[in-house]
Scaffold this active site. Structure first.
Site, PDB file in Angstrom:
ATOM      1  CG  ASP A 140      -0.252  -0.269   2.490  1.00 26.47           C
ATOM      2  OD1 ASP A 140       0.483   0.856   2.929  1.00 26.47           O
ATOM      3  OD2 ASP A 140      -0.266  -1.349   3.065  1.00 26.47           O
TER       4      ASP A 140
ATOM      5  CG  ASP B 221       9.316 -15.040  -2.390  1.00 24.18           C
ATOM      6  OD1 ASP B 221      10.023 -14.742  -1.552  1.00 24.18           O
ATOM      7  OD2 ASP B 221       8.347 -15.880  -2.202  1.00 24.18           O
ATOM      8  N   GLY B 222      10.063 -11.604  -1.192  1.00 28.96           N
ATOM      9  CA  GLY B 222      10.569 -11.077  -0.208  1.00 28.96           C
ATOM     10  C   GLY B 222      11.839 -11.807   0.313  1.00 28.96           C
TER      11      GLY B 222
ATOM     12  CG  ASP C 214       4.008  -2.893   5.591  1.00 31.22           C
ATOM     13  OD1 ASP C 214       3.102  -3.204   6.496  1.00 31.22           O
ATOM     14  OD2 ASP C 214       3.976  -1.758   4.973  1.00 31.22           O
TER      15      ASP C 214
HETATM   16  N1  SPD Z   1      -4.749  -8.617  10.101  1.00 23.44           N
HETATM   17  C1  SPD Z   1      -4.196  -7.436   9.551  1.00 23.44           C
HETATM   18  C2  SPD Z   1      -2.645  -7.388   9.764  1.00 23.44           C
HETATM   19  C3  SPD Z   1      -1.992  -6.502   8.882  1.00 23.44           C
HETATM   20  C4  SPD Z   1      -0.804  -5.994   9.192  1.00 23.44           C
HETATM   21  N2  SPD Z   1      -0.093  -5.491   8.204  1.00 23.44           N
HETATM   22  C5  SPD Z   1      -0.704  -4.609   7.051  1.00 23.44           C
HETATM   23  C6  SPD Z   1       0.333  -4.153   6.121  1.00 23.44           C
HETATM   24  C7  SPD Z   1      -0.194  -3.145   5.623  1.00 23.44           C
HETATM   25  N3  SPD Z   1       0.820  -2.312   4.823  1.00 23.44           N
END
Ligand code: SPD
Length: 299
Positions: free
Chosen positions: A103, A154-155, A172
């Site tokens: 995002d 793929d990380g 993240d």
């Molecule tokens: N259950 C939701 C967990 C989300 C954690 N990471 C969200 C990443 C968004 N960049």
């Protein structure tokens, strides 16, 4: 039309049949529910189902494989807490790597720091970035910064093959049940450790300390066996299960509180235009409730 049931006003009548709700249950007994005005996009990428919803109270929301990742109502809390905590504890966070983060909210926050020379984001699913460009332009603003480098890969494979070493790595990730499952494993954390410079910092999102206790226990026990210093910190996230979210701060050298750079924070504070993170939340976020401390072996 409304009627009162046990003190709670409930919508009744014709409107009931028109109402849509996004529900996300935890352990099949409780969880989150958000009223949805309309579904803006809903499709399958190569890796997962992607839904963008217009909610009634929290703006637009992005769900991946039925798990809420982002809403306009509270995305600042998670992204700011994830990005700035490590960057203000490291004296020179020049090379930053984000694994996941499609995002782009974390990337955009990382790029608020003038010390950052390159912020590389390695995201598995290009569609997540594309859908966020369409619906969350404030989150994806960082993509226009020339210091941003985006790789769709793929990380795990990326880190196993890159020769680069980083000052800060930020995981993240979505949840340990989705496409990111392998990135919650000890083997991957060992690889992350090796791709950090000698004074590097890793921050990994580490799920809800209320609902995901077994995951938290295993994750911190693994991290603790790899990194000299591991600390959990928390942020308030209304749209994530339990509204309380945790991060693992893992460091080869710097301490998240002793090495927090207040002067650098003060200089940048106004320009960052944060909604959540500040020097008070930085310090307070490391204060843990007793039931959370008990999940952590040596912390
Ligand atoms: N259950 C939701 C967990 C989300 C954690 N990471 C969200 C990443 C968004 N960049």
């Amino acid at each position: 039309m409304t009627k009162t049931v046990g003190g709670i006003k409930a919508q009744t009548g014709l409107q009931d049949s028109l109402q849509m709700w996004y529900t996300e249950l935890q352990n099949n007994h409780s969880g989150n529910i958000f009223r949805v005005d309309r579904v803006l996009e809903s499709y399958d990428s190569k890796f997962q189902r992607i839904d963008v919803l217009q909610t009634v109270g929290l703006g637009k929301a992005l769900a991946l494989y039925g798990s809420l990742m982002v809403t306009e109502g509270d995305y600042n809390a998670y992204n700011e807490a994830l990005a700035h905590t490590a960057l203000f504890a490291h004296p020179n966070p020049a090379e930053v790597l984000i694994i996941g983060g499609g995002d782009c909210g974390c990337l955009t926050n990382v790029l608020k720091h003038p010390e950052v020379k390159t912020a590389t984001m390695c995201e598995l699913d290009k569609e997540v970035v594309e859908v966020c460009k369409r619906h969350f332009p404030k989150l994806t603003a960082g993509l226009k910064d020339p210091r941003a480098k985006v790789k769709f890969a793929d990380g795990k494979k990326f880190l196993e093959t890159t020769k680069n070493k980083y000052d800060v790595i930020l995981l993240d990730l979505s949840d340990p049940i989705g496409p990111a499952a392998e990135l919650f494993q000890k083997q991957f954390h060992q690889t992350v450790f090796e791709r950090l410079k000698d004074d590097g910092i890793l921050v990994a999102q580490s799920e809800s300390p209320f609902y995901n206790q077994e995951i938290v226990k295993t994750l911190y026990s693994n991290l603790d066996s790899i990194f000299p210093l591991v600390r959990m910190y928390l942020c308030h996230m209304i749209t994530y299960p339990s509204a309380l979210w945790s991060f693992a701060f893992c460091s080869k050298k710097y301490h998240p509180l002793d090495d927090f750079d207040q002067k650098r924070y003060d200089k940048l504070a106004r320009k960052m235009k944060n909604e959540y993170y500040n020097s008070d939340t930085h310090r307070a976020s490391f204060g843990l409730p007793e039931y959370v401390k008990r999940l952590l072996p040596t912390i």
